[in-house]
Write an enzyme that holds these catalytic residues in place. Structure first.
Site, PDB file in Angstrom:
ATOM      1  N   GLY A 180       8.906  -0.581  -5.204  1.00 15.00           N
ATOM      2  CA  GLY A 180       8.123  -0.735  -3.985  1.00 15.00           C
ATOM      3  C   GLY A 180       7.241   0.471  -3.759  1.00 15.00           C
ATOM      4  O   GLY A 180       7.632   1.605  -4.064  1.00 15.00           O
ATOM      5  N   LYS A 183       2.348   2.609   2.191  1.00 15.67           N
ATOM      6  CA  LYS A 183       1.395   3.609   2.640  1.00 15.67           C
ATOM      7  C   LYS A 183       1.993   5.010   2.616  1.00 15.67           C
ATOM      8  O   LYS A 183       1.294   5.987   2.386  1.00 15.67           O
ATOM      9  CB  LYS A 183       0.941   3.288   4.073  1.00 15.67           C
ATOM     10  CG  LYS A 183       0.144   2.005   4.209  1.00 15.67           C
ATOM     11  CD  LYS A 183      -0.209   1.755   5.665  1.00 15.67           C
ATOM     12  CE  LYS A 183      -0.993   0.469   5.844  1.00 15.67           C
ATOM     13  NZ  LYS A 183      -1.282   0.197   7.287  1.00 15.67           N
ATOM     14  N   LYS A 190      14.065   6.788  -2.299  1.00 16.94           N
ATOM     15  CA  LYS A 190      12.848   6.620  -1.515  1.00 16.94           C
ATOM     16  C   LYS A 190      12.182   7.975  -1.356  1.00 16.94           C
ATOM     17  O   LYS A 190      12.704   8.857  -0.691  1.00 16.94           O
ATOM     18  CB  LYS A 190      13.160   6.012  -0.150  1.00 16.94           C
ATOM     19  CG  LYS A 190      11.918   5.745   0.691  1.00 16.94           C
ATOM     20  CD  LYS A 190      12.267   5.033   1.995  1.00 16.94           C
ATOM     21  CE  LYS A 190      11.025   4.744   2.820  1.00 16.94           C
ATOM     22  NZ  LYS A 190      11.356   4.027   4.084  1.00 16.94           N
ATOM     23  N   VAL A 219      19.514  -2.757  -1.665  1.00 19.23           N
ATOM     24  CA  VAL A 219      19.626  -4.082  -1.053  1.00 19.23           C
ATOM     25  C   VAL A 219      19.099  -5.099  -2.055  1.00 19.23           C
ATOM     26  O   VAL A 219      17.924  -5.065  -2.435  1.00 19.23           O
ATOM     27  CB  VAL A 219      18.814  -4.161   0.262  1.00 19.23           C
ATOM     28  CG1 VAL A 219      18.936  -5.565   0.859  1.00 19.23           C
ATOM     29  CG2 VAL A 219      19.298  -3.108   1.251  1.00 19.23           C
ATOM     30  N   ASP A 274       8.772   0.101  14.375  1.00 21.95           N
ATOM     31  CA  ASP A 274       7.794  -0.545  13.487  1.00 21.95           C
ATOM     32  C   ASP A 274       8.384  -1.835  12.923  1.00 21.95           C
ATOM     33  O   ASP A 274       8.192  -2.177  11.763  1.00 21.95           O
ATOM     34  CB  ASP A 274       7.402   0.405  12.357  1.00 21.95           C
ATOM     35  CG  ASP A 274       6.214  -0.101  11.546  1.00 21.95           C
ATOM     36  OD1 ASP A 274       5.361  -0.802  12.116  1.00 21.95           O
ATOM     37  OD2 ASP A 274       6.151   0.183  10.333  1.00 21.95           O
ATOM     38  N   ASN A 283       9.795  -5.332   7.053  1.00 21.11           N
ATOM     39  CA  ASN A 283      10.848  -4.336   6.868  1.00 21.11           C
ATOM     40  C   ASN A 283      12.214  -4.859   7.310  1.00 21.11           C
ATOM     41  O   ASN A 283      13.071  -4.110   7.784  1.00 21.11           O
ATOM     42  CB  ASN A 283      10.500  -2.993   7.547  1.00 21.11           C
ATOM     43  CG  ASN A 283       9.978  -3.179   8.951  1.00 21.11           C
ATOM     44  OD1 ASN A 283      10.458  -4.048   9.684  1.00 21.11           O
ATOM     45  ND2 ASN A 283       9.019  -2.357   9.334  1.00 21.11           N
TER      46      ASN A 283
END
Length: 286
Positions: free
Chosen positions: A100, A103, A119, A186, A222, A227
Site C-alpha cells: 500500500g 499520500k 508502515k 490485516v 479521518d 480506512n
C-alpha cells in the site's frame, strides 16, 4: 524510492554512524554542515566525503555545496535507520513487498514472529504548511524537517493503537522506531472494495467501536470506507495518525464528520439510513 533491505544489511559501521549523526543534526539544520560531521565523527574530510558520496549513491542522503558543504537525510535514509533498529529489536526478520502507498505513508509486508506489516510515515509528501494546519501535534513554526515530522506522526498513530487495542478492533501495535510502526497484518480488503453480506451488522459493529474509542478519549479524525478493512471476522479500523482527543476544541465537528462519512457510505451502497445526530449522541453516551 523504496527502502532496500540489502543496503540496510550491507551498510558499514562508519556509514551508519554518519546517518545517525545526520539524523540528530537535522533537528537544527536544513542542510547539515559537513564540517560538523567531520568534527563529530573524528574522521578526515576525505573519508567523510567518501562515505557521504556512497550514501548519496545509495539514495540515502542528498548532498549540497552551496552556500556551504552540507547533506540532508532522505526518506530512504530515515527508513533505513528505522528498519535497522527494528531488525535489531528482533520484531522483524525479513521485508516483503509494498502492499500500500498513500499520500503520507508506504506499507510493506514483513515477517517477524509471524506476518506483520511495516508502515513508514512520509508526511512530507504534502505541503508543509497544509499539514501543520491540520496536525496540532506539530509545532506551528520553526525548523521541522519532514523526516522528524514523520516521526511525530508515527508516534501519534502508535499511541492511538496502544490506547485502543484490544477493546477497539484495530491492528495490534508491536514496535516502533522513528517514522516506522510494526503492527499485525490485516488479511482483508478495504470496505469500499467488498460487498458486505451483513451490512447492518457491520455498521452496528463500527458504531460500537467508534463509541468505545470515544470512551477512551479518541476520535479517528479521518474515518471513511477507505480506512476500514474487512477480514474474516469483520471490520478493522486502520490509519489513526490524525486522531484527536475528545477534549479537543474541534472534537464535536470532527466526530460529526466521521459519523457522516460512515453513514453516507452505507446509505449510498446499502440503502441503510440512520440519523447522524442520533448516532453521535449514542457514541457520546448521551
Amino acid at each position: 524510492m523504496a527502502v532496500n533491505p540489502g543496503i540496510v544489511k550491507n551498510l558499514k559501521s562508519g556509514e551508519m554512524k554518519l546517518l545517525r549523526i545526520t539524523e540528530e543534526l537535522m533537528h537544527y539544520h536544513e542542510w547539515v554542515p559537513v564540517k560538523e560531521l567531520i568534527r563529530l565523527t573524528h574522521e578526515s574530510k576525505v573519508k567523510t566525503w567518501f562515505r557521504l558520496e556512497l550514501l548519496a549513491e545509495k539514495g540515502l542522503v542528498k548532498l549540497n555545496t552551496t552556500p556551504y558543504e552540507g547533506c540532508s537525510l532522505l526518506y530512504t535514509g530515515y527508513d533505513t535507520l528505522a528498519l535497522s533498529t527494528i531488525v535489531r529489536h528482533g520484531t522483524v526478520q525479513s521485508l516483503g513487498d509494498i502492499i500500500g502507498e498513500g499520500k503520507e505513508s508506504v506499507v510493506y509486508e514483513a515477517f517477524g514472529f509471524g506476518p506483520v506489516i511495516l508502515k513508514f510515515h512520509h508526511i512530507g509528501n504534502r505541503s508543509f504548511h497544509n499539514v501543520r494546519l491540520v496536525r496540532d501535534y506539530l509545532p506551528e513554526s520553526g525548523h521541522l524537517p519532514w523526516v522528524i515530522a514523520s516521526k511525530f506522526s508515527a508516534e501519534r498513530e502508535y499511541n492511538a493503537l496502544k490506547r485502543l487495542h484490544p477493546e477497539v478492533r484495530v491492528p495490534i501495535p508491536i514496535d516502533i522506531s522513528r517514522n516506522t510502526i510494526v503492527m499485525s497484518q490485516v488479511f482483508g480488503r478495504t470496505m469500499n472494495s467488498v460487498i458486505l453480506l451483513e451490512p447492518e451488522g457491520a455498521l452496528e459493529f463500527l458504531i460500537e467501536n467508534i463509541a468505545c474509542a470515544f470512551g477512551k478519549g479518541v476520535i479517528h479524525g479521518d474515518l471513511s470506507e477507505y480506512n476500514i478493512m474487512i477480514d474474516e471476522k469483520g471490520p478493522v479500523i486502520i490509519d489513526w495518525p490524525q486522531w484527536i482527543e475528545t477534549s479537543h476544541p474541534n472534537a464535536d465537528d470532527v466526530l460529526t464528520a466521521d459519523i457522516r462519512n460512515l453513514l453516507n457510505f452505507f446509505r449510498k451502497k446499502y440503502l441503510i439510513t440512520k440519523d447522524p445526530e442520533t448516532v453521535k449522541k449514542r457514541v457520546q453516551g448521551k
